[in-house]
Write a protein that holds these residues in place. Sequence first.
Motif, PDB file in Angstrom:
ATOM      1  N   ALA A   1       0.842  -1.204   0.000  1.00  0.00           N
ATOM      2  CA  ALA A   1       0.000   0.000   0.000  1.00  0.00           C
ATOM      3  C   ALA A   1       0.872   1.247   0.000  1.00  0.00           C
ATOM      4  O   ALA A   1       0.542   2.247  -0.644  1.00  0.00           O
TER       5      ALA A   1
ATOM      6  N   ARG B   1       3.806   1.462  -1.351  1.00  0.00           N
ATOM      7  CA  ARG B   1       4.326   1.620  -2.722  1.00  0.00           C
ATOM      8  C   ARG B   1       3.258   2.259  -3.625  1.00  0.00           C
ATOM      9  O   ARG B   1       3.548   3.139  -4.424  1.00  0.00           O
ATOM     10  N   THR B   2       2.043   1.789  -3.465  1.00  0.00           N
ATOM     11  CA  THR B   2       0.942   2.355  -4.254  1.00  0.00           C
ATOM     12  C   THR B   2       0.779   3.843  -3.956  1.00  0.00           C
ATOM     13  O   THR B   2       0.597   4.658  -4.873  1.00  0.00           O
ATOM     14  N   ALA B   3       0.868   4.167  -2.643  1.00  0.00           N
ATOM     15  CA  ALA B   3       0.683   5.567  -2.259  1.00  0.00           C
ATOM     16  C   ALA B   3       1.806   6.432  -2.842  1.00  0.00           C
ATOM     17  O   ALA B   3       1.557   7.555  -3.326  1.00  0.00           O
TER      18      ALA B   3
ATOM     19  N   LEU C   1       3.550   5.769  -5.565  1.00  0.00           N
ATOM     20  CA  LEU C   1       3.302   5.881  -7.010  1.00  0.00           C
ATOM     21  C   LEU C   1       2.188   6.882  -7.291  1.00  0.00           C
ATOM     22  O   LEU C   1       2.286   7.708  -8.211  1.00  0.00           O
ATOM     23  N   LEU C   2       1.152   6.813  -6.485  1.00  0.00           N
ATOM     24  CA  LEU C   2       0.012   7.751  -6.656  1.00  0.00           C
ATOM     25  C   LEU C   2       0.491   9.186  -6.490  1.00  0.00           C
ATOM     26  O   LEU C   2       0.139  10.067  -7.293  1.00  0.00           O
TER      27      LEU C   2
ATOM     28  N   LEU D   1       2.490  10.204  -9.477  1.00  0.00           N
ATOM     29  CA  LEU D   1       1.618  10.419 -10.650  1.00  0.00           C
ATOM     30  C   LEU D   1       0.793  11.699 -10.501  1.00  0.00           C
ATOM     31  O   LEU D   1       0.593  12.443 -11.474  1.00  0.00           O
ATOM     32  N   ILE D   2       0.293  11.942  -9.306  1.00  0.00           N
ATOM     33  CA  ILE D   2      -0.500  13.160  -9.076  1.00  0.00           C
ATOM     34  C   ILE D   2       0.383  14.397  -9.293  1.00  0.00           C
ATOM     35  O   ILE D   2      -0.035  15.376  -9.928  1.00  0.00           O
TER      36      ILE D   2
ATOM     37  N   ALA E   1       0.783  14.795 -12.924  1.00  0.00           N
ATOM     38  CA  ALA E   1      -0.423  15.331 -13.561  1.00  0.00           C
ATOM     39  C   ALA E   1      -0.534  16.834 -13.332  1.00  0.00           C
ATOM     40  O   ALA E   1      -0.871  17.591 -14.252  1.00  0.00           O
ATOM     41  N   ILE E   2      -0.234  17.240 -12.106  1.00  0.00           N
ATOM     42  CA  ILE E   2      -0.297  18.682 -11.803  1.00  0.00           C
ATOM     43  C   ILE E   2       0.759  19.429 -12.636  1.00  0.00           C
ATOM     44  O   ILE E   2       0.491  20.504 -13.194  1.00  0.00           O
TER      45      ILE E   2
ATOM     46  N   LEU F   1      -5.355  13.761 -13.342  1.00  0.00           N
ATOM     47  CA  LEU F   1      -5.407  14.146 -11.923  1.00  0.00           C
ATOM     48  C   LEU F   1      -6.732  13.720 -11.293  1.00  0.00           C
ATOM     49  O   LEU F   1      -6.762  13.182 -10.174  1.00  0.00           O
TER      50      LEU F   1
ATOM     51  N   LEU G   1      -6.701   9.997 -10.777  1.00  0.00           N
ATOM     52  CA  LEU G   1      -5.756   9.571  -9.739  1.00  0.00           C
ATOM     53  C   LEU G   1      -6.266   9.930  -8.339  1.00  0.00           C
ATOM     54  O   LEU G   1      -6.166   9.124  -7.406  1.00  0.00           O
TER      55      LEU G   1
ATOM     56  N   PHE H   1      -8.976   4.133  -2.851  1.00  0.00           N
ATOM     57  CA  PHE H   1      -7.924   3.222  -2.377  1.00  0.00           C
ATOM     58  C   PHE H   1      -7.726   3.380  -0.873  1.00  0.00           C
ATOM     59  O   PHE H   1      -7.583   2.397  -0.130  1.00  0.00           O
TER      60      PHE H   1
END
Lengths: 296, 169
Positions: free
Chosen positions: A7, A9-11, A13-14, A17-18, A21-22, B74, B77, B84
């Motif tokens: 979890a 690692r997922t956080a 990565l998130l 990615l966020i 994106a910004i 965004l 995610l 999640f």
Amino acid sequence: MRTSPSARRTAVLLALLICGAIALLKFDPDPEGHPGPVGRFALRTMAPSQALLHRSGARLRGLFLDYLALVEVRAENKRLEARIRDLEDKGARWADLVVENERLHRLLELADRRKDLRLHAARVVARGVSEYFRVISVTLDLHHDRVTPGMPVIAPGGVVGQIRAVTEGRAEVLLLTDPRSAIDVVLEQSRARGVAVGTGQPDQYAARLEYLDRHVKAVAGERVMTTGDDGRYPRGLVVGEVRLSDRPEAAGPFQDATVRPKVDLSALDEVFVVLGPSGLSPEGDELAPIKEEAPP
Amino acid sequence: MRLLLPLFVAAGLLSTQVFAREAFELSAWTPDLLTPLLLWLGVSRPGLSGPLIAALLGAAVDAVSGSPLGFHILHHLVLYAVVFSLGARVKFGGLLGYTLEGVFGALLSLLILALISRALIQNPQLSPRLGALLLPKLVIVTLTTPLIVPLLDQIDGLLKRRPDGDLLP
């Protein structure tokens, strides 16, 4: 909140990615807001599939709209067919009215021409079904009691026949072509006299011209008129036209001829019953009273 | 295979959504098939594949929707991150449960869109449009979630029985 290593690692990565994106949102577009290099790459990548989806979607919409249009056309077609039927009905009715109007007009002209006769209008409602006898039925109005058997029946073309029987509101007319009918007639030009007797032939409306003097030169097609001498038909009514026989003449004092009725007896709709003289001249003038001579 | 499944499904749902929008000119009432997918991803794909798929899907939506690149990335995610973080707490099960999940997803999605618009796009025209989207999105996501999420669960359940596993942890 999940706390396992997976979890986390997922956080991570998130979060990356966020942030990416910004950053894309903030820094990819040019100062005027147009897509930057990454945005253009994304557009180029997606363009073919988007175009394909657009085309197929538009095609489906076209089919759908065409189908809807077809349904509307079908409904419109039904409406128009119903309208055409309605108009055809009206057209037929209108044509009927025109014909009826012409008939009634001719009838009125006849009444106007023969002011010397008291006429009673009647409508033809039935025809005799016999192959030999020739009769029709007419309706009479409230004054049917004034109509009696033997009264002449005429139409704009000329003589039709005579009243044979009167029942409640109806009368039976013996046509001039019935074998029981006999009318005293004169030929208009040759002035030959004779009697028009109905033939009762099943295939045509005709009368036989009897007692026509052999020595008289009758002209084919000349009019046959009533003489008024039989005490039934008024003088001067047209009965029909002469038709001379082609057959070799038989021996005897009379010649062979037939009368073709002037009135189309197969298509009568309205007729006049002649109730009697009106006391006026044909033009409607008062007739001078007959002076009785003083006894010597 | 378990990574490819959501990708295929995402591509299929996005294509269906674009196609439906083109074919029927539905505008605001275009079926939103991606929000249920993101809800399912947030709950059922806690590994690395979930965020990657959400980001790819967002990029694809950005490319076909005319929005600035990154906007839907965004949005997806953040939606994924919230679901999640809540994990199984938003997975109720049953028809009513899926419906509630849909209501939650629709409201959350709109909230995230509103926040991103206000914070990063700063376009005064967007807020009223989001308000107009509220009812259609709520209705459509509430209706589509009970259809899509159980279907994905079923397919995922079938694939879990196979030993090939996920390519990513």
